[in-house]
Design a protein around this motif. Structure first.
Motif, PDB file in Angstrom:
ATOM      1  N   GLU A  87       0.825  -1.788   0.092  1.00 26.54           N
ATOM      2  CA  GLU A  87      -0.215   0.179  -0.273  1.00 26.54           C
ATOM      3  C   GLU A  87       0.662   1.504  -0.014  1.00 26.54           C
ATOM      4  OE1 GLU A  87      -3.140   0.071  -0.183  1.00 26.54           O
ATOM      5  OE2 GLU A  87      -3.186  -1.937  -0.602  1.00 26.54           O
ATOM      6  N   VAL A  88       2.133   1.803   0.394  1.00 29.59           N
ATOM      7  CA  VAL A  88       3.191   2.332   0.792  1.00 29.59           C
ATOM      8  C   VAL A  88       3.618   2.491  -0.269  1.00 29.59           C
ATOM      9  CG1 VAL A  88       5.282   2.954   1.783  1.00 29.59           C
ATOM     10  CG2 VAL A  88       3.458   2.190   3.145  1.00 29.59           C
ATOM     11  N   GLN A  89       4.030   1.693  -1.814  1.00 29.41           N
ATOM     12  CA  GLN A  89       4.485   1.451  -2.706  1.00 29.41           C
ATOM     13  C   GLN A  89       3.285   1.776  -3.825  1.00 29.41           C
ATOM     14  OE1 GLN A  89       6.326  -1.944  -3.584  1.00 29.41           O
ATOM     15  NE2 GLN A  89       8.380  -0.458  -4.109  1.00 29.41           N
ATOM     16  N   LYS A  90       2.483   2.152  -3.210  1.00 25.11           N
ATOM     17  CA  LYS A  90       1.728   2.114  -4.871  1.00 25.11           C
ATOM     18  C   LYS A  90       1.033   4.274  -4.373  1.00 25.11           C
ATOM     19  CE  LYS A  90      -2.032  -1.759  -4.304  1.00 25.11           C
ATOM     20  NZ  LYS A  90      -3.628  -2.210  -3.925  1.00 25.11           N
ATOM     21  N   LYS A  91       1.843   4.451  -3.206  1.00 22.34           N
ATOM     22  CA  LYS A  91       1.268   5.657  -2.946  1.00 22.34           C
ATOM     23  C   LYS A  91       2.895   6.663  -2.834  1.00 22.34           C
ATOM     24  CE  LYS A  91       0.514   8.801   0.277  1.00 22.34           C
ATOM     25  NZ  LYS A  91      -0.478   9.272   2.256  1.00 22.34           N
ATOM     26  N   TYR A  92       3.925   5.370  -3.413  1.00 24.41           N
ATOM     27  CA  TYR A  92       5.399   5.834  -3.158  1.00 24.41           C
ATOM     28  C   TYR A  92       5.949   4.877  -4.556  1.00 24.41           C
ATOM     29  CZ  TYR A  92       3.910   8.931   0.379  1.00 24.41           C
ATOM     30  OH  TYR A  92       3.977  10.452   1.620  1.00 24.41           O
ATOM     31  N   PRO A  93       6.086   5.238  -5.819  1.00 21.62           N
ATOM     32  CA  PRO A  93       6.233   3.877  -6.533  1.00 21.62           C
ATOM     33  C   PRO A  93       7.809   4.216  -6.654  1.00 21.62           C
ATOM     34  CG  PRO A  93       4.763   5.925  -7.529  1.00 21.62           C
ATOM     35  CD  PRO A  93       4.752   5.582  -6.202  1.00 21.62           C
ATOM     36  N   ASP A  94       8.524   4.811  -6.491  1.00 23.40           N
ATOM     37  CA  ASP A  94       9.866   5.199  -6.540  1.00 23.40           C
ATOM     38  C   ASP A  94      10.816   4.763  -5.630  1.00 23.40           C
ATOM     39  OD1 ASP A  94       9.314   6.224  -9.550  1.00 23.40           O
ATOM     40  OD2 ASP A  94       9.265   8.605  -8.527  1.00 23.40           O
ATOM     41  N   ILE A  95       9.567   4.417  -4.120  1.00 25.87           N
ATOM     42  CA  ILE A  95      10.714   3.906  -3.630  1.00 25.87           C
ATOM     43  C   ILE A  95      10.495   2.884  -3.702  1.00 25.87           C
ATOM     44  CG2 ILE A  95      10.754   3.819  -0.834  1.00 25.87           C
ATOM     45  CD1 ILE A  95      10.562   6.767  -2.276  1.00 25.87           C
ATOM     46  N   ARG A  96      12.117   1.653  -3.251  1.00 29.92           N
ATOM     47  CA  ARG A  96      12.403   0.391  -2.830  1.00 29.92           C
ATOM     48  C   ARG A  96      11.875  -0.330  -1.585  1.00 29.92           C
ATOM     49  NH1 ARG A  96      17.738  -2.509  -4.150  1.00 29.92           N
ATOM     50  NH2 ARG A  96      17.544  -4.408  -3.804  1.00 29.92           N
ATOM     51  N   PHE A  97      11.562  -1.282  -1.571  1.00 29.69           N
ATOM     52  CA  PHE A  97      11.287  -1.589  -0.336  1.00 29.69           C
ATOM     53  C   PHE A  97      11.885  -3.385  -0.644  1.00 29.69           C
ATOM     54  CE2 PHE A  97       8.553   1.568  -0.073  1.00 29.69           C
ATOM     55  CZ  PHE A  97       8.305   2.257   1.199  1.00 29.69           C
ATOM     56  N   VAL A  98      12.434  -3.640   0.912  1.00 31.77           N
ATOM     57  CA  VAL A  98      13.275  -4.966   0.766  1.00 31.77           C
ATOM     58  C   VAL A  98      13.006  -4.910   2.216  1.00 31.77           C
ATOM     59  CG1 VAL A  98      15.669  -5.916   0.433  1.00 31.77           C
ATOM     60  CG2 VAL A  98      15.034  -4.715  -1.093  1.00 31.77           C
ATOM     61  N   GLN A  99      12.037  -6.661   2.741  1.00 31.77           N
ATOM     62  CA  GLN A  99      11.625  -7.059   3.757  1.00 31.77           C
ATOM     63  C   GLN A  99      12.558  -8.334   4.290  1.00 31.77           C
ATOM     64  OE1 GLN A  99       8.001  -7.968   4.493  1.00 31.77           O
ATOM     65  NE2 GLN A  99       8.586 -10.086   5.821  1.00 31.77           N
ATOM     66  N   THR A 100      13.591  -7.758   5.110  1.00 37.95           N
ATOM     67  CA  THR A 100      14.374  -9.243   5.743  1.00 37.95           C
ATOM     68  C   THR A 100      14.145 -10.688   6.552  1.00 37.95           C
ATOM     69  OG1 THR A 100      14.550  -8.347   7.920  1.00 37.95           O
ATOM     70  CG2 THR A 100      15.919  -7.219   6.480  1.00 37.95           C
ATOM     71  N   GLU A 101      14.889 -10.895   6.556  1.00 39.39           N
ATOM     72  CA  GLU A 101      14.217 -12.315   7.691  1.00 39.39           C
ATOM     73  C   GLU A 101      13.761 -12.311   8.489  1.00 39.39           C
ATOM     74  OE1 GLU A 101      17.568 -15.281   7.942  1.00 39.39           O
ATOM     75  OE2 GLU A 101      18.341 -14.223   8.155  1.00 39.39           O
ATOM     76  N   THR A 102      12.891 -12.651   9.868  1.00 40.24           N
ATOM     77  CA  THR A 102      12.804 -12.598  10.779  1.00 40.24           C
ATOM     78  C   THR A 102      14.402 -13.149  11.593  1.00 40.24           C
ATOM     79  OG1 THR A 102      11.549 -14.949  10.808  1.00 40.24           O
ATOM     80  CG2 THR A 102      11.005 -13.300  10.963  1.00 40.24           C
ATOM     81  N   PHE A 103      14.335 -13.430  13.345  1.00 38.68           N
ATOM     82  CA  PHE A 103      15.451 -13.559  14.048  1.00 38.68           C
ATOM     83  C   PHE A 103      15.446 -14.606  15.139  1.00 38.68           C
ATOM     84  CE2 PHE A 103      13.182 -10.682  16.289  1.00 38.68           C
ATOM     85  CZ  PHE A 103      13.153 -11.064  18.309  1.00 38.68           C
TER      86      PHE A 103
END
Length: 247
Positions: A87-103
């Motif tokens: 949903e954030v990326q729809k609002k800011y399409p130029d921003i790249r998001f990467v999700q890490t693993e859990t710990f």
């Protein structure tokens, strides 16, 4: 510019959310205050993923590493966080998001859990013990249970008494599993594999006392934001930043 967004589940108790924020403040200092870093909560807090991502973007971040401060990759890590990021990326399409693993599978958590069982063993050197390594669990995937069983086996080898891997929300009835572990006139030691002592732990204790009123259980503290967990999270963040540098 890189930014880091730490994401907690969020607690109904404000003091727990404050403790989470203080915990991450220590990590921010380790990572380096010059790096943009914010903390968000999935529930029970005004600092949402959207609001804190926007805070990072406003400061110039165009690549955001999302770090789930969660023990296992269950619904929150697999569904809830990715959906909010989308949903954030729809609002800011130029921003790249990467999700890490859990710990939860890493060495810091294992060390704390092993210490919890070993401390009880030292306090009761002549008592026959049976351990319950108790996690949240999920019916969504078997992966967290497999990790829990692997950690339980590692701890069992170290302390030399049985350790059972039990999940509150897994496929099996945790009360039935605990009842089975009670056989043999052994003292049950329950180590909750949770970041802190919250609603589910209190509910578990109540249900145990109702189901087994004659049985005495030793329930140790949770991970309690132990500093050794910071080592795991720091490594996860640095690994993600190294990958992003070459992406």
């Amino acid at each position: 510019m890189n930014g880091i967004l730490y994401v907690f589940h969020g607690s109904q108790k404000e003091e727990k959310n404050k403790a989470a924020t203080a915990f991450i403040s220590n990590l921010e200092q380790r990572i380096g205050k010059e790096l943009l870093q914010e903390t968000a909560f999935l529930e029970n807090h005004s600092h949402t993923i959207l609001s804190q991502a926007e805070a990072l973007i406003a400061q110039g971040a165009d690549h955001i590493v999302v770090v789930p401060v969660l023990l296992f990759a269950a619904k929150h890590a697999r569904v809830d966080i990715p959906e909010e990021i989308m949903e954030v990326q729809k609002k800011y399409p130029d921003i790249r998001f990467v999700q890490t693993e859990t710990f939860g599978h890493r060495s810091g958590s294992r060390a704390v859990l092993k210490e919890r069982f070993a401390t009880v063993q030292q306090d009761l050197p002549h008592q026959k013990l049976t351990g319950i390594l108790l996690a949240h669990g999920t019916k969504m995937t078997d992966a967290p249970q497999r990790v829990l069983e692997e950690i339980a086996a590692e701890i069992q080898a170290a302390v030399d008494f049985p350790i059972n891997a039990v999940s509150l929300k897994g496929h099996d009835d945790y009360l039935a599993e605990i009842k089975l572990a009670m056989k043999g006139n052994r003292q049950l030691v329950i180590v909750p594999f949770f970041l802190f002592d919250g609603h589910l732990i209190h509910l578990m204790k109540t249900r145990l006392s109702e189901a087994f009123p004659e049985q005495t259980f030793i329930v140790t503290p949770t991970l309690e934001f132990d500093q050794r967990i910071l080592d795991d999270l720091e490594q996860i963040v640095k690994e993600a930043l190294n990958v992003s540098d070459y992406a």
